[in-house]
Design an enzyme around this catalytic site. Structure first.
Site, PDB file in Angstrom:
ATOM      1  N   GLY A 305       0.820  -1.206   0.000  1.00 40.18           N
ATOM      2  CA  GLY A 305       0.000   0.000   0.000  1.00 40.18           C
ATOM      3  C   GLY A 305       0.855   1.258   0.000  1.00 40.18           C
ATOM      4  CB  SER A 306       0.070   4.652   1.204  1.00 38.11           C
ATOM      5  OG  SER A 306      -1.127   4.769   0.462  1.00 38.11           O
ATOM      6  CB  THR A 307       4.566   1.755   3.422  1.00 35.38           C
ATOM      7  OG1 THR A 307       4.099   0.494   2.925  1.00 35.38           O
ATOM      8  CG2 THR A 307       3.933   2.047   4.761  1.00 35.38           C
ATOM      9  CE  LYS A 309       0.044   6.457  -2.150  1.00 36.91           C
ATOM     10  NZ  LYS A 309      -1.101   7.110  -1.495  1.00 36.91           N
TER      11      LYS A 309
END
Length: 571
Positions: A305-307, A309
């Site tokens: 997920g967003s980690t 990014k």
């Protein structure tokens, strides 16, 4: 008549010649055996006269970075019988059944088995062994042995592992460092007569065992204990399927803690814990045991997920396809090809620059950045950052990254990868890659073993691990640290903020497959101090009930960990 006498003399001569030749051959053979095969037949004779029993070596201890003992040994006994030496079979069977709590059928079968030595039971408490010795039973042997003991029970069980009935490492560090820990068994030599009975007049010969070496870990007992408490808290409060917490030094890859809750008790590793109690006695029990022993931080992959990014940002900064002041617009979604991909904020973030985009964890911003990079350049950074290789952590069973082939990455795949979906990595891979990006660009090797202490000499061997410099520039690393500090101070990671400390980090909320099950993974990856990271924390909560957003669920757990361990590490 004369002919007969002549014929008889010839027969005698032939016979005599044959006898002489045979005698010479026998003498030659005897000389050959005595001179040239002396050692061989001497060893054969010794083997017939001697009986050898093993003396188990004490396994080396496992200690934390401060010397706290995490795995040690308890003296026990192994009870065996030698059939040919037993003089009162019924008495031996009766006493062994009584003292060892075994069935008569089991003991009788082994007592009557004609072998050089037959083991009845191992891991017998010393006091019971002493009682059996006091009976002075012919043919019954009580030998010293050791049983592995883990003083803190479930603590770090999926890291430490456990040993089998033969004291050999089964999983975890016990298995990985078997050659260091196992030691060298000794022997007891006794002399026997032709019937296999011991000759009491001849003293037994002992070759003493050599204890295994001590393995010192980078793991810190205090940090591991507190993280275990926090994992249990999240597990119970959120009724989660499991919780993983990883703490490491991003500068050198030292693992300070690794929790996979719920853990099992390595002192009793074949008993299913409460989570799996429904499988006790079923056909699936062995399968579930293996699941219970698995270390998800190392052996399981997930969509980060967003980690992820953080990785997209680093690649984009390296390629100069984005600056902090570049402006974007988020209406709550973005259309890529034939797909409408939504932002977590369905109403949209509106106009924002890149710095605000990472603070908001805005999917459309990162999809735009990923498309700017393009599949070829993005894939190049997967390789350069080390994402497509295993971390080489010193634990068995590490899983590799599950990533699209470069040729199969179209616009939609590129879009979903850019915000951490449609591929899978291990938690330890994510933590290692981020560590390498925030420490100035040096790819580290995550590890638990710090040093080996020789049991005989006391000499200490400090262990070294590979490091690869230049996976990103110092400028990119500095910018990344600044951006991630802003995420915690002003953005979606604010619940991880700790007064008096600079915390950098990133939240994530990802959905597991199949999407129809509506199960989520809440996570937070953070580090401190943000300007010069000395500790990195990754919290992963699998399938929390109720609110499942990483910034709401996982970040507060990380906040408590930082709040407690930062003063401890700074002491």
């Amino acid at each position: 008549m004369i002919r007969n006498k002549t014929y008889n003399r010839k027969k005698i001569c032939v016979f005599g010649s044959f006898a002489i030749i045979l005698g010479v051959a026998l003498i030659g053979r005897l000389i050959y055996i005595m001179l040239f095969q002396h050692d061989y037949y001497l060893n054969k004779a010794i083997q017939l006269q001697q009986r050898e029993r093993q003396i188990k070596a004490a396994r080396g201890e496992i200690v934390d970075r401060n010397g706290v003992v995490l795995a040690t040994n308890e003296a026990v006994c192994t009870i065996s019988v030698i059939h040919n030496q037993i003089t009162d079979e019924e008495k031996v069977i009766a006493i062994l059944c009584q003292e060892l709590g075994l069935s008569e059928e089991y003991v009788r079968k082994r007592v009557q088995k004609v072998t050089s030595i037959e083991k009845i039971k191992s891991n017998v408490p010393k006091e019971i062994g002493k009682r059996i010795l006091a009976y002075q039973l012919d043919g019954v042997k009580v030998d010293e042995d050791y049983r592995r003991v883990y003083p803190y029970n479930e603590l770090a069980s999926k890291v430490l592992g456990f040993t089998g009935s033969d004291n050999q490492g089964i999983i975890g560090l016990e298995s990985k460092y078997e050659s260091v820990l196992k030691g060298q068994d000794g022997t007891i030599l006794t002399f026997t007569d032709a019937r296999g009975r011991e000759v009491s007049d001849l003293q037994e010969t002992r070759v003493e065992p050599i204890r295994g070496d001590t393995l010192q870990l980078t793991l810190d007992y205090n940090i591991q204990s507190f993280c275990t408490q926090m994992a249990e808290k999240a597990y119970l409060q959120k009724e989660a399927d499991s919780v993983s917490i990883l703490v490491m030094n991003p500068q050198n890859g030292e693992m300070l803690a690794m929790v996979n809750y719920p853990e099992f008790n390595p002192n009793d590793p074949f008993t299913l814990i409460e989570k799996y109690s429904e499988y006790i006695g079923t056909e699936k029990e062995n399968e579930v045991l293996n699941e219970m022993w698995r270390n998800p931080c190392v052996s399981d992959t997930y969509e980060p997920g967003s980690t992820f990014k953080i990785i997209t940002t680093a690649a984009a900064l390296e390629e100069n396809v984005v600056s902090l002041t570049d402006r974007f617009y988020c209406p709550g979604y973005i259309v890529v090809g034939d797909r409408k991909i939504r932002c977590h904020k369905t109403a949209g973030h509106g106009s924002e620059n890149f710095e605000e985009g990472i603070e908001n964890s805005c999917n459309p911003v990162f999809i735009d950045v990923g498309l700017r990079l393009g599949a070829t350049r993005y894939y190049h950074y997967f390789e350069k950052f080390g994402l497509l290789d295993k971390t080489k952590i010193d634990l068995p069973g590490e899983a590799g990254t599950i990533m699209h082939q470069e040729s199969k990455i179209g616009p939609v795949e590129l879009a979903t990868i850019s915000f951490g979906q449609s591929f899978q990595i291990t938690p330890v891979q994510l933590a290692t890659t981020v560590s390498s990006l925030i420490n100035g660009g040096n790819r580290v090797t995550p590890h638990f073993a710090k040093a080996i202490c020789d049991s005989s000499t006391g000499a200490v061997q400090e262990l070294e691990y590979d490091s690869l410099s230049g996976i990103c520039s110092e400028e990119t690393s500095e910018t990344l640290r600044y951006l991630l500090e802003q995420v915690v101070s002003d953005g979606s990671g604010s619940k991880a903020k700790v007064e008096g400390f600079e915390i950098g980090g990133k939240t994530a909320t990802s959905q597991t497959l199949p999407r129809s099950q509506n199960k989520y993974i809440s996570s937070f990856l953070g580090f401190a101090p943000a300007s010069d990271p000395k500790v990195l924390v990754l919290v992963i909560i699998n399938n929390p009930k109720g609110i499942y957003y990483g910034g709401t669920v996982a970040a507060p757990i990380a906040q408590e960990i930082f709040e407690n361990i930062l003063p401890y590490l700074d002491k």
